[in-house]
Structures are given as structure tokens and as C-alpha cells.
Scaffold this active site. Structure first.
Site, short mmCIF file in Angstrom:
data_model
loop_
_atom_site.label_atom_id
_atom_site.label_comp_id
_atom_site.label_asym_id
_atom_site.label_seq_id
_atom_site.Cartn_x
_atom_site.Cartn_y
_atom_site.Cartn_z
N HIS A 18 -69.63 39.05 -83.03
CA HIS A 18 -68.49 38.99 -82.13
C HIS A 18 -67.21 39.41 -82.86
CE1 HIS A 18 -66.81 37.69 -78.34
NE2 HIS A 18 -65.88 37.00 -78.94
N GLU A 65 -74.64 38.94 -81.41
CA GLU A 65 -73.68 38.06 -80.74
C GLU A 65 -74.38 36.96 -79.95
OE1 GLU A 65 -70.08 39.19 -79.14
OE2 GLU A 65 -70.30 41.32 -79.51
N SER A 116 -63.64 39.62 -75.25
CA SER A 116 -64.14 38.25 -75.14
C SER A 116 -63.63 37.58 -73.86
CB SER A 116 -63.77 37.46 -76.40
OG SER A 116 -64.48 36.25 -76.47
#
Length: 322
Positions: free
Chosen positions: A294, A264, A160
Site C-alpha cells: 500500500h 496489499e 486509499s
């Protein structure tokens, strides 16, 4: 009398920014996932930056093959640049899995968090951690765990916001993974797991539907708190292809693997990032996990999808370790 300070930005009580600029960080977070144990992996914490009191956590598989040396995997956690830690269950558990599944020494670093330390603080800290790794390689009396590693086989995995940091590290070091300024350390490749990029123009996947944990409002809040004050989501720290971002056309990059989940919010940005770099002739691949949201690896590092992810990363490491 003036009004009392009130909350202007709230990350579910984990992080709160008040109207007078003060910040509250909770120390009593109820994590949905417990800390895992793995008897096949040792771990310990080390300070890598005394100036900022930053630490990292090392994970070493227990190996009976004393002639074989471990590659090094540098793991950079996510959290929108604002939250997260090497000690949080999602980071710790997946690093245990990375160490055992890849048979690698894993180095999981903490970095300064926003809004107390806005970008590029996190990028600077990642580079400092790499210089610390170099110091271990050059030291005659460094940490004994590093006597069993191959410093010229280093791979960076960023999750991320950690994926965003990994991108900037790749650009900074260039092809050869800093073979000049980090020698004898050499980064061979980067794995960007749902990298957190942004932009003013919305993508189709950002339009939703929202995920179980992530939504567009939260993503925007991360950017407001982490970017330099007054900057938009097209800032180069957020958008690698924004109107003010330097061109990557002439930048030589080591191999990059981009991984995202089909469901996502960040999927389109990850896919577009890989597509654009591929069109520039960079060595980059994109893999999408069907039905996943995610954090599918960091939240469930012992799942079937996580096993498949590790197989892909293991192949990536094997291919570019030569």
C-alpha cells in the site's frame, strides 16, 4: 471521583480518541520521508471552503509552450478518512510528481477528518472542491493559474480513502462528469489507487500477512472512527456492494482505472470492485503491481514503479481526453 479520561483508540500517537470523547492530534509528526523540491513545478495554497476553513494546494508545471493548456488532475489524499493533509510529505511529493510527470495542473484538496467529522463529510467536501473549480471556470477574475487549463479535461485521482471518495464522487456526478451541474467543468475519468473499501466478510488478502504500515486492526480502527456511529463495515460508505448499498447497475459512470499492489491487504476488494463493475458493463480496468504494498506511489513517487504508474495514468488521460 470518576476515573480520568483514558485512550480508547490510538493511531500511533498521531491521533488519539479518549474515553470522554476528546481527541488529540499531534502536530509533531516525524515523517519517514522528507519534503521534496521540484524546480519545474510551482505550488500555492488556496481556500476553497470558507465555512469549514478548508484549503487545497495547486501545482503548476513551468511550461514554455504557452499555446498548450493543461488538463486538471484533482488529487484526494488517503489516511483512512482520519489522518492526512495536502501538506504531508507523501501527498505533497506525489503531487509534485503528478504535475511534472503528467504535465497537468494538480489540485490537492484537504477534507474534514474523522472522528470529529464522520462520513459523509469527506465526500461532501470533495464535491464542494469541484464546485470551487467550477467557480474558477466561470469567474472573470478567478485565479490566474486557471487561465492555462482545459476545464473540460478533468481527471480525479484518489489514493486509499481518497479512492473511496473518488468512487462516491463518480457515482454522484454520473457519466459526463457532472457536465450539467459542473459545466463547463467536466470530469473525464477516475483513477482509484488502492481504494479503501470494507465489508464484514473478510477477504483472503485481508487475512494477511500484514504490510509494513498497514494491518487489519488499523483498517478496522479507521472504519470505527470514520463511519456513522454504530454502523458496520457493510455500510454503503464502506462497501459499495453491501446488503444496504444501492445497486450500481443502472448508474452511468465515466471511465475508471483501479490500481493496487500485489501484496496489499486491500487488493482483493479493489480487484472485486473492478470485476463487479466490469460485469455490469462499466468502462473499468484493473492493474496490479507485482510485489508492491500500500502506498507504493505516494511513498516513493520517483521510483521505477512510480514511473510505470505515471505512464499508465498518462495513457489513461490521453485516451479519454478526446
Amino acid at each position: 471521583m470518576g476515573s480520568l479520561p483514558h485512550v480508547v483508540e490510538d493511531m500511533g500517537g498521531v491521533l488519539q480518541l479518549y474515553s470522554d470523547g476528546t481527541i488529540f492530534r499531534s502536530k509533531n509528526i516525524k515523517f519517514p520521508t522528507p519534503l521534496q523540491n521540484d524546480d519545474s513545478v510551482f505550488f500555492k495554497d488556496c481556500q476553497y471552503d470558507a465555512n469549514h476553513d478548508l484549503h487545497l494546494r495547486l501545482y503548476k508545471p513551468i511550461s514554455e509552450n504557452f499555446s498548450a493548456k493543461f488538463p486538471v488532475v484533482v488529487f484526494i489524499h488517503g489516511g483512512g478518512f482520519c489522518v492526512g493533509s495536502r501538506a504531508w510529505p507523501n501527498s505533497h511529493n506525489c503531487c509534485l510528481r503528478l504535475a511534472s510527470g503528467l504535465n497537468a495542473l494538480v489540485l490537492a484538496l484537504d477534507y474534514r477528518l474523522a472522528p470529529e467529522h464522520r462520513l459523509p463529510a469527506a465526500m461532501d467536501d470533495a464535491f464542494t472542491a469541484m464546485k470551487w473549480l467550477q467557480a474558477q471556470a466561470l469567474s472573470n477574475n478567478g485565479d490566474e493559474w486557471f487561465s492555462e487549463v482545459e476545464f473540460d479535461k478533468v481527471f480525479v485521482i484518489g489514493d486509499s480513502s481518497g479512492g473511496n471518495i473518488a468512487h462516491h464522487l463518480a457515482v454522484q456526478l454520473g457519466f459526463g462528469g457532472g457536465s450539467t451541474e459542473l459545466a463547463p467543468v467536466r470530469v473525464r475519468g477516475y483513477v482509484l489507487l488502492a481504494p479503501f473499501f470494507g465489508g464484514e466478510v473478510r477477504t483472503k488478502s485481508e487475512a494477511g500477512p500484514s504490510e509494513a504500515v498497514l494491518n487489519l486492526e488499523l483498517l478496522d480502527r479507521f472504519w470505527r472512527l470514520s463511519l456513522p456511529v454504530g454502523e458496520s463495515r457493510d455500510h454503503p460508505y464502506a462497501n459499495p456492494f453491501g446488503p444496504k448499498s444501492p445497486s450500481l447497475e443502472a448508474v452511468s459512470l465515466d471511465p475508471i482505472l483501479v490500481v493496487a499492489g500485489e501484496n496489499e491487504l486491500l487488493k482483493d476488494r479493489a480487484k472485486d470492485y473492478a470485476k463487479r463493475l466490469k460485469e455490469m458493463g462499466k468502462n473499468i480496468d484493473y492493474i496490479e503491481f507485482q510485489g508492491k504494498q500500500h502506498g507504493f506511489f505516494t511513498k516513493e513517487p520517483f521510483s521505477e514503479a512510480a514511473n510505470k504508474f505515471l505512464q499508465i495514468v498518462e495513457k489513461f488521460i490521453s485516451e479519454y481526453s478526446v
